[in-house]
Design a protein around this motif. Structure first.
Motif, PDB file in Angstrom:
ATOM      1  N   HIS A 112       0.846  -1.195   0.000  1.00 35.70           N
ATOM      2  CA  HIS A 112       0.000   0.000   0.000  1.00 35.70           C
ATOM      3  C   HIS A 112       0.878   1.241   0.000  1.00 35.70           C
ATOM      4  N   ALA A 113       0.276   2.344  -0.402  1.00 39.80           N
ATOM      5  CA  ALA A 113       0.986   3.629  -0.429  1.00 39.80           C
ATOM      6  C   ALA A 113       0.045   4.731   0.059  1.00 39.80           C
ATOM      7  N   SER A 114       0.647   5.841   0.460  1.00 39.96           N
ATOM      8  CA  SER A 114      -0.161   6.999   0.857  1.00 39.96           C
ATOM      9  C   SER A 114      -0.607   7.734  -0.410  1.00 39.96           C
ATOM     10  N   ARG A 115      -1.408   8.796  -0.250  1.00 39.52           N
ATOM     11  CA  ARG A 115      -1.954   9.518  -1.401  1.00 39.52           C
ATOM     12  C   ARG A 115      -1.018  10.595  -1.937  1.00 39.52           C
ATOM     13  N   VAL A 116       0.200  10.629  -1.438  1.00 40.34           N
ATOM     14  CA  VAL A 116       1.168  11.599  -1.943  1.00 40.34           C
ATOM     15  C   VAL A 116       1.735  11.042  -3.244  1.00 40.34           C
ATOM     16  N   GLU A 154      -2.693   3.484  -3.642  1.00 37.93           N
ATOM     17  CA  GLU A 154      -3.388   4.291  -2.636  1.00 37.93           C
ATOM     18  C   GLU A 154      -4.870   3.968  -2.546  1.00 37.93           C
ATOM     19  N   THR A 155      -5.308   2.857  -3.188  1.00 43.18           N
ATOM     20  CA  THR A 155      -6.745   2.558  -3.297  1.00 43.18           C
ATOM     21  C   THR A 155      -7.373   1.990  -2.031  1.00 43.18           C
ATOM     22  N   PRO A 157      -6.709   2.715   1.637  1.00 38.33           N
ATOM     23  CA  PRO A 157      -6.032   3.325   2.791  1.00 38.33           C
ATOM     24  C   PRO A 157      -6.527   2.742   4.109  1.00 38.33           C
ATOM     25  N   LEU A 158      -5.612   2.655   5.054  1.00 37.40           N
ATOM     26  CA  LEU A 158      -5.977   2.215   6.399  1.00 37.40           C
ATOM     27  C   LEU A 158      -6.684   3.350   7.131  1.00 37.40           C
ATOM     28  N   LEU A 159      -6.178   4.566   6.958  1.00 37.80           N
ATOM     29  CA  LEU A 159      -6.771   5.756   7.561  1.00 37.80           C
ATOM     30  C   LEU A 159      -7.106   6.765   6.474  1.00 37.80           C
ATOM     31  N   MET A 160      -8.174   7.493   6.683  1.00 34.30           N
ATOM     32  CA  MET A 160      -8.575   8.558   5.755  1.00 34.30           C
ATOM     33  C   MET A 160      -8.190   9.896   6.370  1.00 34.30           C
ATOM     34  N   GLY A 161      -7.902  10.861   5.514  1.00 34.91           N
ATOM     35  CA  GLY A 161      -7.595  12.196   6.011  1.00 34.91           C
ATOM     36  C   GLY A 161      -6.267  12.687   5.495  1.00 34.91           C
ATOM     37  N   GLU A 162      -5.798  13.755   6.107  1.00 33.91           N
ATOM     38  CA  GLU A 162      -4.534  14.396   5.707  1.00 33.91           C
ATOM     39  C   GLU A 162      -3.557  14.337   6.876  1.00 33.91           C
ATOM     40  N   GLY A 163      -2.321  14.639   6.608  1.00 38.99           N
ATOM     41  CA  GLY A 163      -1.316  14.713   7.675  1.00 38.99           C
ATOM     42  C   GLY A 163      -0.356  13.547   7.632  1.00 38.99           C
ATOM     43  N   GLU A 164       0.773  13.735   8.324  1.00 38.67           N
ATOM     44  CA  GLU A 164       1.846  12.738   8.301  1.00 38.67           C
ATOM     45  C   GLU A 164       1.456  11.442   8.995  1.00 38.67           C
ATOM     46  N   GLN A 165       0.691  11.498  10.080  1.00 36.61           N
ATOM     47  CA  GLN A 165       0.293  10.263  10.771  1.00 36.61           C
ATOM     48  C   GLN A 165      -0.579   9.388   9.874  1.00 36.61           C
ATOM     49  N   VAL A 166      -1.496  10.007   9.153  1.00 32.16           N
ATOM     50  CA  VAL A 166      -2.363   9.262   8.233  1.00 32.16           C
ATOM     51  C   VAL A 166      -1.517   8.661   7.116  1.00 32.16           C
ATOM     52  N   ALA A 168       1.698   7.969   7.108  1.00 28.72           N
ATOM     53  CA  ALA A 168       2.602   6.946   7.639  1.00 28.72           C
ATOM     54  C   ALA A 168       1.881   5.612   7.840  1.00 28.72           C
ATOM     55  N   ALA A 169       0.635   5.657   8.283  1.00 27.62           N
ATOM     56  CA  ALA A 169      -0.135   4.425   8.492  1.00 27.62           C
ATOM     57  C   ALA A 169      -0.480   3.753   7.173  1.00 27.62           C
ATOM     58  N   ASN A 170      -0.597   4.541   6.106  1.00 25.52           N
ATOM     59  CA  ASN A 170      -0.979   3.994   4.806  1.00 25.52           C
ATOM     60  C   ASN A 170       0.212   3.477   3.999  1.00 25.52           C
ATOM     61  N   ARG A 171       1.433   3.788   4.392  1.00 24.96           N
ATOM     62  CA  ARG A 171       2.633   3.302   3.697  1.00 24.96           C
ATOM     63  C   ARG A 171       3.030   1.972   4.334  1.00 24.96           C
ATOM     64  N   ARG A 172       2.459   0.889   3.836  1.00 24.58           N
ATOM     65  CA  ARG A 172       2.603  -0.370   4.555  1.00 24.58           C
ATOM     66  C   ARG A 172       2.551  -1.578   3.629  1.00 24.58           C
ATOM     67  N   VAL A 173       3.027  -2.699   4.164  1.00 18.33           N
ATOM     68  CA  VAL A 173       2.811  -4.028   3.585  1.00 18.33           C
ATOM     69  C   VAL A 173       2.203  -4.865   4.696  1.00 18.33           C
ATOM     70  N   VAL A 174       1.115  -5.554   4.366  1.00 18.64           N
ATOM     71  CA  VAL A 174       0.429  -6.387   5.353  1.00 18.64           C
ATOM     72  C   VAL A 174       0.186  -7.776   4.779  1.00 18.64           C
ATOM     73  N   GLY A 175       0.063  -8.720   5.669  1.00 23.63           N
ATOM     74  CA  GLY A 175      -0.300 -10.090   5.310  1.00 23.63           C
ATOM     75  C   GLY A 175      -0.790 -10.787   6.556  1.00 23.63           C
ATOM     76  N   ALA A 176      -1.647 -11.772   6.384  1.00 28.18           N
ATOM     77  CA  ALA A 176      -2.194 -12.508   7.532  1.00 28.18           C
ATOM     78  C   ALA A 176      -2.379 -13.967   7.154  1.00 28.18           C
TER      79      ALA A 176
END
Length: 198
Positions: A112-116, A154-155, A157-166, A168-176
């Protein structure tokens, strides 16, 4: 007194004349045997192969406990980067160990990636991130055929909104991964004997 004397002689004679029939074998009306010794008669036992000393239901079937084992991997990335930080090596090692214990499971790594940035760039970046995590798992011994990747950009996102915290949470790799294990639930038995070391 004569009557008592006569009775005293007659009673022992009448007792001698009573004879008892020889003892005969009694046949049970129903078969009450318990072949697997689980406490349920064979005629009613639907599971004649139950484990010795296991807890069984009224039909003689062992009661199993199911345990869901789950392992997640979440790795966060810096802005516009696909390099794994050292602090995530423990996450990679845990997932590799879980996969070694459950060789039938395959893992899908979602990048995943952020919207930047542009959508195209973020899609490619998310795939690179997933590929980096895949390579790290392969280095720990996981067979590459058990690891698939997908990039969502960016399709999702874990969190919606603006700002660095949002971001940072969206720049991820996940698996379960989830694995189910079943175990026979044993019953307590007062007659159990522990083997002593000789």
């Amino acid at each position: 007194m004569k009557i008592w004397t006569v009775l005293a002689f007659i009673l022992p004679l009448t007792a001698c004349s009573l004879t008892t029939a020889p003892e005969q074998e009694t046949l049970a009306a129903y078969d009450l045997s318990d072949m697997d010794r689980d406490g349920v008669i064979t005629a009613r036992d639907n599971c004649l192969d139950s484990v010795v000393n296991s807890a069984v239901d009224n039909e003689g079937c062992g009661d199993k406990q199911y345990e869901a084992l789950q392992q997640d991997i979440i790795i966060l990335f810096d802005h516009d980067r696909s390099v794994i930080k050292r602090k995530y090596q423990n996450e990679i090692n845990k997932m590799a160990s879980f996969m070694a214990e459950n060789p039938e499971l395959k893992l899908l790594l979602e990048g995943h990636a952020s919207r930047v940035g542009t959508e195209e760039y973020n899609l490619a970046l998310s795939k690179r991130r997933a590929q980096t995590v895949r390579s790290a798992l392969i280095k720990t011994g996981v067979d590459g055929s058990r690891l698939d990747i997908i990039g969502y950009g960016e399709t999702k996102p874990l969190l919606m909104g603006e700002g660095e915290q949002v971001a940072a949470a969206n720049r991820r790799v996940v698996g379960a991964l989830t694995a189910m294990r079943d175990e026979v639930r044993m019953r307590w038995n007062v007659y159990s004997v522990e083997n002593s070391a000789n």
